[in-house]
Design a protein around this motif. Sequence first.
Motif, PDB file in Angstrom:
ATOM      1  N   LEU A  27      10.474   1.220  -7.181  1.00 43.01           N
ATOM      2  CA  LEU A  27       9.127   1.748  -6.931  1.00 43.01           C
ATOM      3  C   LEU A  27       9.135   3.278  -6.971  1.00 43.01           C
ATOM      4  O   LEU A  27       8.274   3.897  -7.610  1.00 43.01           O
ATOM      5  N   SER A  28      10.107   3.871  -6.330  1.00 40.89           N
ATOM      6  CA  SER A  28      10.212   5.326  -6.254  1.00 40.89           C
ATOM      7  C   SER A  28      10.352   5.965  -7.640  1.00 40.89           C
ATOM      8  O   SER A  28       9.808   7.038  -7.893  1.00 40.89           O
ATOM      9  N   GLU A  29      11.065   5.292  -8.520  1.00 42.00           N
ATOM     10  CA  GLU A  29      11.254   5.804  -9.885  1.00 42.00           C
ATOM     11  C   GLU A  29       9.946   5.809 -10.687  1.00 42.00           C
ATOM     12  O   GLU A  29       9.799   6.578 -11.633  1.00 42.00           O
ATOM     13  N   LYS A  30       9.002   4.961 -10.320  1.00 44.28           N
ATOM     14  CA  LYS A  30       7.747   4.836 -11.064  1.00 44.28           C
ATOM     15  C   LYS A  30       6.656   5.813 -10.616  1.00 44.28           C
ATOM     16  O   LYS A  30       5.627   5.944 -11.276  1.00 44.28           O
ATOM     17  N   LEU A  38      -0.186   2.588  -6.973  1.00 46.70           N
ATOM     18  CA  LEU A  38       0.570   2.290  -5.766  1.00 46.70           C
ATOM     19  C   LEU A  38       0.421   0.846  -5.312  1.00 46.70           C
ATOM     20  O   LEU A  38       1.412   0.132  -5.147  1.00 46.70           O
ATOM     21  N   GLU A  39      -0.804   0.404  -5.109  1.00 50.09           N
ATOM     22  CA  GLU A  39      -1.009  -0.945  -4.575  1.00 50.09           C
ATOM     23  C   GLU A  39      -0.512  -2.016  -5.549  1.00 50.09           C
ATOM     24  O   GLU A  39       0.118  -2.985  -5.136  1.00 50.09           O
ATOM     25  N   LYS A  40      -0.774  -1.819  -6.832  1.00 52.97           N
ATOM     26  CA  LYS A  40      -0.331  -2.781  -7.840  1.00 52.97           C
ATOM     27  C   LYS A  40       1.200  -2.830  -7.912  1.00 52.97           C
ATOM     28  O   LYS A  40       1.809  -3.903  -7.953  1.00 52.97           O
ATOM     29  N   ASP A  41       1.830  -1.653  -7.902  1.00 52.78           N
ATOM     30  CA  ASP A  41       3.294  -1.600  -7.980  1.00 52.78           C
ATOM     31  C   ASP A  41       3.952  -2.104  -6.697  1.00 52.78           C
ATOM     32  O   ASP A  41       5.011  -2.744  -6.742  1.00 52.78           O
ATOM     33  N   LEU A  42       3.342  -1.842  -5.544  1.00 52.26           N
ATOM     34  CA  LEU A  42       3.847  -2.405  -4.293  1.00 52.26           C
ATOM     35  C   LEU A  42       3.780  -3.930  -4.327  1.00 52.26           C
ATOM     36  O   LEU A  42       4.718  -4.616  -3.927  1.00 52.26           O
ATOM     37  N   MET A  43       2.655  -4.443  -4.824  1.00 55.62           N
ATOM     38  CA  MET A  43       2.463  -5.893  -4.927  1.00 55.62           C
ATOM     39  C   MET A  43       3.519  -6.501  -5.850  1.00 55.62           C
ATOM     40  O   MET A  43       4.105  -7.538  -5.531  1.00 55.62           O
ATOM     41  N   ALA A  44       3.778  -5.846  -6.972  1.00 51.98           N
ATOM     42  CA  ALA A  44       4.753  -6.369  -7.936  1.00 51.98           C
ATOM     43  C   ALA A  44       6.169  -6.383  -7.355  1.00 51.98           C
ATOM     44  O   ALA A  44       6.936  -7.308  -7.603  1.00 51.98           O
ATOM     45  N   SER A  69       4.061  13.506  -4.577  1.00 49.42           N
ATOM     46  CA  SER A  69       5.199  14.127  -3.897  1.00 49.42           C
ATOM     47  C   SER A  69       5.317  13.638  -2.449  1.00 49.42           C
ATOM     48  O   SER A  69       6.425  13.415  -1.953  1.00 49.42           O
ATOM     49  N   ALA A  70       4.186  13.451  -1.772  1.00 52.62           N
ATOM     50  CA  ALA A  70       4.220  12.930  -0.401  1.00 52.62           C
ATOM     51  C   ALA A  70       4.768  11.499  -0.390  1.00 52.62           C
ATOM     52  O   ALA A  70       5.571  11.138   0.483  1.00 52.62           O
ATOM     53  N   LEU A  71       4.334  10.684  -1.362  1.00 53.22           N
ATOM     54  CA  LEU A  71       4.847   9.318  -1.473  1.00 53.22           C
ATOM     55  C   LEU A  71       6.352   9.323  -1.731  1.00 53.22           C
ATOM     56  O   LEU A  71       7.105   8.585  -1.090  1.00 53.22           O
ATOM     57  N   LYS A  72       6.772  10.138  -2.678  1.00 50.29           N
ATOM     58  CA  LYS A  72       8.188  10.221  -3.044  1.00 50.29           C
ATOM     59  C   LYS A  72       9.028  10.640  -1.839  1.00 50.29           C
ATOM     60  O   LYS A  72      10.064  10.034  -1.551  1.00 50.29           O
ATOM     61  N   THR A  73       8.582  11.637  -1.110  1.00 50.93           N
ATOM     62  CA  THR A  73       9.299  12.119   0.078  1.00 50.93           C
ATOM     63  C   THR A  73       9.398  11.023   1.130  1.00 50.93           C
ATOM     64  O   THR A  73      10.459  10.793   1.713  1.00 50.93           O
ATOM     65  N   PHE A  74       8.286  10.326   1.371  1.00 49.93           N
ATOM     66  CA  PHE A  74       8.269   9.275   2.381  1.00 49.93           C
ATOM     67  C   PHE A  74       9.158   8.100   1.967  1.00 49.93           C
ATOM     68  O   PHE A  74       9.912   7.567   2.784  1.00 49.93           O
ATOM     69  N   LEU A  75       9.097   7.697   0.700  1.00 51.71           N
ATOM     70  CA  LEU A  75       9.937   6.589   0.229  1.00 51.71           C
ATOM     71  C   LEU A  75      11.419   6.959   0.296  1.00 51.71           C
ATOM     72  O   LEU A  75      12.259   6.117   0.630  1.00 51.71           O
ATOM     73  N   THR A  76      11.734   8.220   0.018  1.00 48.80           N
ATOM     74  CA  THR A  76      13.122   8.691   0.137  1.00 48.80           C
ATOM     75  C   THR A  76      13.574   8.620   1.590  1.00 48.80           C
ATOM     76  O   THR A  76      14.692   8.197   1.889  1.00 48.80           O
ATOM     77  N   MET A  77      12.689   9.012   2.509  1.00 50.54           N
ATOM     78  CA  MET A  77      13.007   8.951   3.927  1.00 50.54           C
ATOM     79  C   MET A  77      13.236   7.490   4.365  1.00 50.54           C
ATOM     80  O   MET A  77      14.159   7.201   5.129  1.00 50.54           O
TER      81      MET A  77
END
Length: 164
Positions: A27-30, A38-44, A69-77
């Motif tokens: 997910l993070s790579e996408k 976001l919602e579609k990729d989370l669902m997948a 960038s906020a999503l990427k940072t949070f997913l990395t955390m």
Amino acid sequence: MDDQLDLSDFFQTKDQANEFATRLSTLSEKIYNTNFNLEKDLMAQFGIKKKDAFMKLFRKNDIDIKSHSALKTFLTMIAERVVSLPLLSLIIAFEPKEQTLKSLSQWCLLNIKKQAVFDITIDRNLIAGATISFKGRSMDFSIKPQLDQTIIDIMTPKVEKPTE
């Protein structure tokens, strides 16, 4: 925020945590792709229940889901949190159901104030109970040692002292 991040809605076991981390990485790579949704990729990656849990997690932590960038940072955390969780080795006599794992996870949150990842081994010889190893300490709460001692006591002939 990181130490209080409860990921127990997403996984309880070591295998589930590894799978979660792999899907999270995908997910993070996408995130920076032009067709990222976001919602579609989370669902997948995670299905509807976990997608909803993610959306709740984003809201709870004030993450701007429109900010890549906020999503990427949070997913990395989150990924860093997954690998830092303590491992609790549990040897039990049965294959635990999902509800049992959730109950164990909730017990850890309430009693040791931390989420733990369970490394479960099935040993039908335990009969009942569990052997638990956590942070270098191991305790045997299984029935087997007690049953073995009872059998030894029964099988060992008693020597009676002569009466005087």
